[in-house]
Write a protein that holds these residues in place. Structure first.
Motif, PDB file in Angstrom:
ATOM      1  N   LEU A  43       0.942  -1.312  -0.009  1.00  0.00           N
ATOM      2  CA  LEU A  43      -0.091   0.353  -0.138  1.00  0.00           C
ATOM      3  C   LEU A  43       0.652   1.321  -0.226  1.00  0.00           C
ATOM      4  O   LEU A  43       1.934   1.471   0.305  1.00  0.00           O
ATOM      5  N   ASN A  44       0.748   2.512  -0.769  1.00  0.00           N
ATOM      6  CA  ASN A  44       1.309   3.405  -0.526  1.00  0.00           C
ATOM      7  C   ASN A  44       0.955   4.384   0.473  1.00  0.00           C
ATOM      8  O   ASN A  44      -0.002   5.144   0.627  1.00  0.00           O
ATOM      9  N   PRO A  45       1.488   4.376   0.951  1.00  0.00           N
ATOM     10  CA  PRO A  45       1.095   4.940   3.081  1.00  0.00           C
ATOM     11  C   PRO A  45       0.756   6.798   2.507  1.00  0.00           C
ATOM     12  O   PRO A  45       0.106   6.713   3.481  1.00  0.00           O
ATOM     13  N   LYS A  46       1.182   7.081   1.464  1.00  0.00           N
ATOM     14  CA  LYS A  46       0.913   8.725   1.599  1.00  0.00           C
ATOM     15  C   LYS A  46      -0.724   8.122   0.961  1.00  0.00           C
ATOM     16  O   LYS A  46      -1.424   9.748   0.956  1.00  0.00           O
ATOM     17  N   HIS A  47      -1.456   7.197   0.521  1.00  0.00           N
ATOM     18  CA  HIS A  47      -2.734   7.594  -0.127  1.00  0.00           C
ATOM     19  C   HIS A  47      -3.822   6.492   0.815  1.00  0.00           C
ATOM     20  O   HIS A  47      -4.443   6.076   0.097  1.00  0.00           O
ATOM     21  N   VAL A  48      -3.265   5.827   1.751  1.00  0.00           N
ATOM     22  CA  VAL A  48      -4.383   4.576   2.722  1.00  0.00           C
ATOM     23  C   VAL A  48      -5.590   5.389   2.697  1.00  0.00           C
ATOM     24  O   VAL A  48      -6.357   4.852   2.515  1.00  0.00           O
ATOM     25  N   LYS A  49      -6.006   6.721   2.748  1.00  0.00           N
ATOM     26  CA  LYS A  49      -6.980   7.557   3.229  1.00  0.00           C
ATOM     27  C   LYS A  49      -7.767   7.457   2.381  1.00  0.00           C
ATOM     28  O   LYS A  49      -8.948   7.172   2.291  1.00  0.00           O
ATOM     29  N   ASP A  50      -7.100   7.353   0.907  1.00  0.00           N
ATOM     30  CA  ASP A  50      -7.277   7.650  -0.254  1.00  0.00           C
ATOM     31  C   ASP A  50      -8.418   6.913  -0.646  1.00  0.00           C
ATOM     32  O   ASP A  50      -9.232   6.357  -1.291  1.00  0.00           O
ATOM     33  N   LEU A  51      -7.366   5.755  -0.621  1.00  0.00           N
ATOM     34  CA  LEU A  51      -7.918   4.103  -0.955  1.00  0.00           C
ATOM     35  C   LEU A  51      -9.073   3.909  -0.508  1.00  0.00           C
ATOM     36  O   LEU A  51     -10.207   3.396  -0.651  1.00  0.00           O
ATOM     37  N   GLN A  52      -8.931   3.878   0.870  1.00  0.00           N
ATOM     38  CA  GLN A  52     -10.415   3.730   1.697  1.00  0.00           C
ATOM     39  C   GLN A  52     -11.741   4.576   2.067  1.00  0.00           C
ATOM     40  O   GLN A  52     -12.547   4.119   1.217  1.00  0.00           O
ATOM     41  N   ASP A  53     -11.503   6.097   1.488  1.00  0.00           N
ATOM     42  CA  ASP A  53     -12.276   6.629   0.712  1.00  0.00           C
ATOM     43  C   ASP A  53     -13.362   6.547  -0.211  1.00  0.00           C
ATOM     44  O   ASP A  53     -14.069   6.910  -0.380  1.00  0.00           O
ATOM     45  N   TYR A  54     -12.201   5.349  -1.212  1.00  0.00           N
ATOM     46  CA  TYR A  54     -12.470   5.181  -2.270  1.00  0.00           C
ATOM     47  C   TYR A  54     -13.284   4.249  -2.640  1.00  0.00           C
ATOM     48  O   TYR A  54     -14.191   4.140  -3.673  1.00  0.00           O
ATOM     49  N   MET A  55     -12.690   3.781  -1.774  1.00  0.00           N
ATOM     50  CA  MET A  55     -13.492   2.189  -1.185  1.00  0.00           C
ATOM     51  C   MET A  55     -14.801   2.014  -1.334  1.00  0.00           C
ATOM     52  O   MET A  55     -15.664   1.627  -1.142  1.00  0.00           O
ATOM     53  N   THR A  56     -14.787   3.349   0.401  1.00  0.00           N
ATOM     54  CA  THR A  56     -16.145   3.631   0.911  1.00  0.00           C
ATOM     55  C   THR A  56     -17.200   4.159  -0.792  1.00  0.00           C
ATOM     56  O   THR A  56     -18.240   3.650  -0.399  1.00  0.00           O
ATOM     57  N   ALA A  57     -16.667   5.280  -0.836  1.00  0.00           N
ATOM     58  CA  ALA A  57     -17.555   5.357  -1.840  1.00  0.00           C
ATOM     59  C   ALA A  57     -18.049   4.317  -3.213  1.00  0.00           C
ATOM     60  O   ALA A  57     -19.056   5.099  -3.327  1.00  0.00           O
ATOM     61  N   LEU A  58     -17.520   3.921  -4.115  1.00  0.00           N
ATOM     62  CA  LEU A  58     -17.883   2.736  -4.686  1.00  0.00           C
ATOM     63  C   LEU A  58     -18.772   2.022  -3.765  1.00  0.00           C
ATOM     64  O   LEU A  58     -19.737   1.273  -4.429  1.00  0.00           O
TER      65      LEU A  58
END
Length: 103
Positions: A43-58
């Motif tokens: 996982l890209n540590p700079k974008h873990v929160k972005d990934l969580q947000d993206y998955m939640t939005a999906l």
């Protein structure tokens, strides 16, 4: 699972993941591996929160839609009732309307 599907999309993989390049022993083929170990999870540590947000939005978008591209829910499939519960985020609930007297 869902992460594997996201990792298949080049632009998403480049944003959210840091795959390790591994060369096959018997060829010159390079493989991208995400999750070599719990420490090297890919996982890209700079974008873990972005990934969580993206998955939640999906999930939010998918949970409120009928399956198989239909415009409405069929008899056997319906919108999950849990989506309308108070515990869920406001984005999942229909907007409440108020009368002029209530305002």
């Amino acid at each position: 699972g869902p992460l594997a599907l996201i990792a298949c999309l080049q632009r998403k993989r480049e944003s959210f993941f840091m795959p390790a390049q591994v060369q096959a022993e018997d060829s010159s083929t390079q493989h991208l591996v995400i999750g070599l170990s719990s420490e090297a999870n890919g996982l890209n540590p700079k974008h873990v929160k972005d990934l969580q947000d993206y998955m939640t939005a999906l999930w939010i978008r998918a949970a409120g839609r009928p399956r198989e591209g239909r415009a409405v829910f069929t008899h056997g499939a319906r919108r999950p009732e849990e989506i309308d519960s108070e515990e869920m985020t406001a984005a999942l609930k229909p907007m409440m309307t108020r009368s002029q007297d209530e305002l």
